[in-house]
Design an enzyme around this catalytic site. Structure first.
Site, PDB file in Angstrom:
ATOM      1  N   SER A 171       1.495   0.805  -6.393  1.00  0.00           N
ATOM      2  CA  SER A 171       0.065   0.965  -6.149  1.00  0.00           C
ATOM      3  C   SER A 171      -0.809   0.640  -7.345  1.00  0.00           C
ATOM      4  O   SER A 171      -1.988   0.289  -7.177  1.00  0.00           O
ATOM      5  CB  SER A 171      -0.226   2.393  -5.684  1.00  0.00           C
ATOM      6  OG  SER A 171       0.168   3.328  -6.670  1.00  0.00           O
ATOM      7  N   HIS A 215       1.367   0.347   0.605  1.00  0.00           N
ATOM      8  CA  HIS A 215       0.536  -0.804   0.263  1.00  0.00           C
ATOM      9  C   HIS A 215       1.130  -2.127   0.751  1.00  0.00           C
ATOM     10  O   HIS A 215       0.662  -3.194   0.347  1.00  0.00           O
ATOM     11  CB  HIS A 215       0.316  -0.848  -1.250  1.00  0.00           C
ATOM     12  CG  HIS A 215      -0.475   0.311  -1.760  1.00  0.00           C
ATOM     13  ND1 HIS A 215      -1.850   0.329  -1.764  1.00  0.00           N
ATOM     14  CD2 HIS A 215      -0.078   1.516  -2.246  1.00  0.00           C
ATOM     15  CE1 HIS A 215      -2.273   1.493  -2.243  1.00  0.00           C
ATOM     16  NE2 HIS A 215      -1.217   2.225  -2.545  1.00  0.00           N
ATOM     17  N   LYS A 230      -4.471   2.551   4.421  1.00  0.00           N
ATOM     18  CA  LYS A 230      -4.633   1.331   3.640  1.00  0.00           C
ATOM     19  C   LYS A 230      -4.961   0.181   4.594  1.00  0.00           C
ATOM     20  O   LYS A 230      -6.047   0.124   5.136  1.00  0.00           O
ATOM     21  CB  LYS A 230      -3.379   1.048   2.817  1.00  0.00           C
ATOM     22  CG  LYS A 230      -3.305   1.817   1.503  1.00  0.00           C
ATOM     23  CD  LYS A 230      -3.018   3.263   1.655  1.00  0.00           C
ATOM     24  CE  LYS A 230      -2.838   3.963   0.330  1.00  0.00           C
ATOM     25  NZ  LYS A 230      -2.569   5.411   0.495  1.00  0.00           N
TER      26      LYS A 230
END
Length: 393
Positions: free
Chosen positions: A181, A209, A241
């Site tokens: 991240s 992610h 996300k």
């Protein structure tokens, strides 16, 4: 004499302030596409995780609205009491189908899901081997589980093998972020899968992610590496996300996921997410896995390439990453804060990330891109970075 918690908190605040590590929450008044009104100023947002722009997608917003009209605003109870709605069930099935896994189990957040997996599967006498740059929730989960926590150098599969070899008894779980991240790089998943197999460990991949962004139909870093549930029995999928929603799910092996449904405290002892939110997330999944999702990923990759090419042409030394996370290492905390403030004065919202979120001496600007950024947005950000870099030299 007993310590005053207020005095301790004030002393620690003063220390953080002196070290340029005081955290601030910014309040967003409105959003319009990639722009946000913050403290009365409209800024181009280059620090969020809405990689495909789905948080404001018409189909996702409509599903949330219609779901709230149908099911109300709350989750009512835990999943095991009376809170498991048809919308939750449909989302779990959609996730399992999309990610080509036998089972999915919903949680309120990715943090809770990571705690659930590690606490639910590991205990005293077991080992959890982790990348040194894993998300904090994975570290906390291992500590709460009471197992032996062993960390290997970043992206070093050989180091993971050596750590597993030092703990030959008990169960073992090899945990890694799929995309890191704060660095934006990918874990060497194929090699880690081989290591886990050779040592009888379960590979658990945090896809926070990666899902929606990488792999065929956006199935994430496991799929992008050519792996499946056989090699990576458990994956974490977060909704906050690329899916533009909130919540998370653990996806994978049916026996392990059912075990978590029976014992994972962060799932059992909490209210279910609102069914309307589950409906919105399902709409985001259907968008992300379809032709529109493919087009958004192509646009996102074009933005990443344009940004990196432009940075290279200007001598901006970005960290290695082919994902939407494009960090520019600065070094000193005060310098990172000053650059972020200067960018904001130019109209760009970029986050300065400092220790302990990143290692000492590696404060950085964490620049993130999404599919809704236009060419002019990318080029303007590059010009601003060039100016700010020159002013701080």
């Amino acid at each position: 004499m007993r310590v005053s918690l207020q005095q301790r908190a004030q002393s620690l605040r003063a220390q953080r302030e002196a070290a340029h590590r005081l955290r601030r929450r910014r309040t967003v008044a409105r959003r319009d596409g990639v722009r946000a009104e913050v403290d009365g100023a409209w800024l181009l947002e280059c620090c969020g995780n809405d990689y495909l722009g789905l948080s404001r997608h018409p189909a996702v917003v409509a599903a949330l609205r219609d779901g709230a009209l149908r099911d109300g605003a709350g989750g009512v109870a835990s999943h095991l009491v009376s809170g498991h709605a048809a919308a939750h069930e449909a989302l779990e099935h959609a996730l399992a189908d999309w990610l080509q896994a036998p089972r999915a189990l919903l949680f309120g957040s990715g943090y809770l899901a990571n705690l659930a997996v590690l606490q639910g599967l590991l205990g005293e006498g077991d080992a959890c081997v982790q990348d040194r740059l894993n998300h904090a929730s994975l570290i906390d989960g291992a500590r709460l589980a009471g197992c032996s926590l062993k960390r290997y150098p970043h992206a070093d599969a050989g180091g993971a093998a050596r750590q597993l070899a030092t703990h030959p008894r008990g169960a073992a779980l090899l945990a890694t972020d799929g995309v890191f991240s704060m660095d934006g790089d990918r874990a060497p998943l194929r090699t880690l899968a081989d290591v886990a197999g050779a040592h009888g460990a379960c590979l658990y991949v945090d896809e926070a992610h990666a899902v929606g962004v990488l792999g065929d139909a956006g199935r994430g870093s496991v799929a992008a590496a050519g792996l499946g549930t056989a090699e990576a029995p458990l994956r974490l999928v977060t909704f906050g996300k690329a899916l533009g929603s909130v919540g998370a799910a653990v996806v994978g092996d049916a026996v392990l996921v059912e075990h978590l449904a029976q014992v994972a405290r962060p799932g059992i002892y909490t209210t279910a997410m609102p069914p309307a939110q589950a409906a919105a997330t399902r709409a985001a999944v259907e968008t992300a896995r379809g032709p529109e999702g493919d087009a958004l990923r192509l646009r996102l990759q074009a933005n990443i390439a344009r940004f990196r090419d432009g940075a290279r042409a200007r001598g901006l030394a970005l960290m290695p990453s082919d994902t939407p996370i494009q960090p520019l290492r600065v070094g000193a905390d005060a310098d990172a804060l000053a650059m972020a403030a200067a960018l904001e004065a130019c109209g760009y919202w970029v986050a300065a990330i400092r220790p302990p979120t990143v290692p000492e001496g590696s404060a950085r600007l964490r620049i993130t891109l999404n599919a809704l950024h236009g060419d002019a947005d990318i080029d303007g950000l590059l010009v601003a970075l060039d100016v700010v870099r020159g002013a701080s030299a």
